[in-house]
Design an enzyme around this catalytic site. Structure first.
Site, short mmCIF file in Angstrom:
data_model
loop_
_atom_site.label_atom_id
_atom_site.label_comp_id
_atom_site.label_asym_id
_atom_site.label_seq_id
_atom_site.Cartn_x
_atom_site.Cartn_y
_atom_site.Cartn_z
N SER A 128 6.93 -8.74 6.21
CA SER A 128 6.53 -8.66 4.81
C SER A 128 6.52 -10.03 4.17
CB SER A 128 7.50 -7.74 4.06
OG SER A 128 7.31 -7.84 2.66
N TYR A 153 15.56 -5.19 1.23
CA TYR A 153 14.35 -4.90 2.00
C TYR A 153 13.85 -6.16 2.70
CZ TYR A 153 9.40 -4.11 2.94
OH TYR A 153 8.17 -4.05 3.55
#
Length: 336
Positions: A128, A153
């Site tokens: 990501s 995350y």
């Protein structure tokens, strides 16, 4: 590639990648736990687009179930695994951090172990853009460090990159990590801003806009993401012969391990993005202005030079094209 496993096949990107592979005549085994993080009906509808297609099979497995996942990989004997299953969402990681440890850390270990035990030829996995965290230098380059994540995350995604490197080094497994930049498009996730904006605008309800004047994003259309994934999956990562252990390059390695950005390399101000959603919906939004939330990165901006050099492709779909496609899908799917 003849046989590929796609984890997270009932997810947003997983659906599109599985379809792209099937269109190319690749046999696909989809794996998904169908976790109800958001509306399970949407996941079932995505899966229904795949089930029945020639060359597609499906296993409902939680990737954190090491034995079940390993057995499925052993039976299918894939050439590659495209690992897209994960617990997504920056904000949800503030509320339920243990879900990220299970899916993104323990689950990724299952994928690595199955790749090792079953001698998979190439592991491609989703990272990501959030791993860049507190980096202020833009555009974000894979050759810059990414060791200051500002959400759990992001930390789990960075951990995946490091875990993959250890397996590439120890066992020679080619691993390629893909740093996605704000993916959007038809069949998208309901927790994403563009989905929430569209739903609220069409219903005549207010939208929550966080730090509008400060935010810009590198919005990347899902078809461009898929094209990059499929091209990279066909090129197993190789060791960098010029790798210098005294000056290590964060994007390459002496092991068969690589990292690539996949982004539209054109950041768009949040205010303009909302303007485009409004135009596609045919009505103005009621904007409720709020401060930035914890874990939000003000600007994302991808350097995609390495991607272009590797597979001769750069994502380039503008939001003026991609957003109307999403809104048209939303109207049709939800009968708005």
């Amino acid at each position: 590639m003849n046989r590929v496993v796609v984890t997270g096949a009932a997810g947003f990107i997983g659906l599109h990648v599985a379809e792209a592979l099937l269109d190319r005549g690749v046999e696909v085994m989809g794996v998904d736990a169908l976790v109800p993080y958001y509306d399970p009906a949407l996941k079932q509808a995505r899966l229904a687009k795949l089930v029945g297609r020639n060359g597609f099979s499906f296993e409902q497995i939680d990737i954190a179930d090491h034995d079940a996942f390993d057995a499925a990989i052993g039976a299918f004997r894939p050439d590659a695994i495209i690992h897209l299953a994960a617990q997504a969402g920056v904000r949800y990681s503030l509320e339920n951090p243990r879900a990220y440890a299970s899916a993104n850390l323990d689950g990724f270990l299952s994928v690595l172990e199955a790749s090792r035990r079953r001698q998979v030829g190439h592991l491609v996995y989703a990272s990501s853009s959030s791993v860049y965290g507190a980096n202020a230098k833009v555009p974000f380059s894979e050759h810059d460090g990414a060791d200051h994540p500002i959400s759990l995350y992001a930390a789990t995604k960075r951990a995946n990159e490091l875990m993959a490197h250890s397996y590439a080094h120890l066992y020679g497994i080619p691993t390629t990590g893909l740093r996605f930049f704000t993916v959007y498009g038809p069949w998208g996730r309901p927790d994403m801003a563009y989905f929430k904006f569209t739903k609220a605008i069409l219903a005549g309800e207010p939208i929550d806009v966080y730090a509008e004047a400060q935010m810009s994003r590198d919005f990347t259309y899902v078809d461009d993401i898929c094209e990059a994934i499929v091209r990279l999956a066909a090129q197993p990562a190789a060791a960098d012969p010029a790798f210098d252990h005294k000056r290590p390059d964060p994007a390459t390695s002496a092991a068969p391990w690589r990292i690539y950005n996949i982004g539209n390399h054109t950041p768009v101000a949040l205010s303009h993005f909302i303007d485009v959603v409004e135009a596609a919906c045919g009505r103005k939004a009621i904007r409720r202005h709020l401060p930035a939330q914890p874990g939000d990165v003000p600007t994302t901006y991808a350097d995609v030079a390495d991607l272009a050099a590797a597979v001769e492709f750069r994502p380039d779909t503008p939001i003026e094209v991609g957003i109307p496609r999403f809104v048209a899908w939303f109207r049709k799917f939800y009968r708005v």
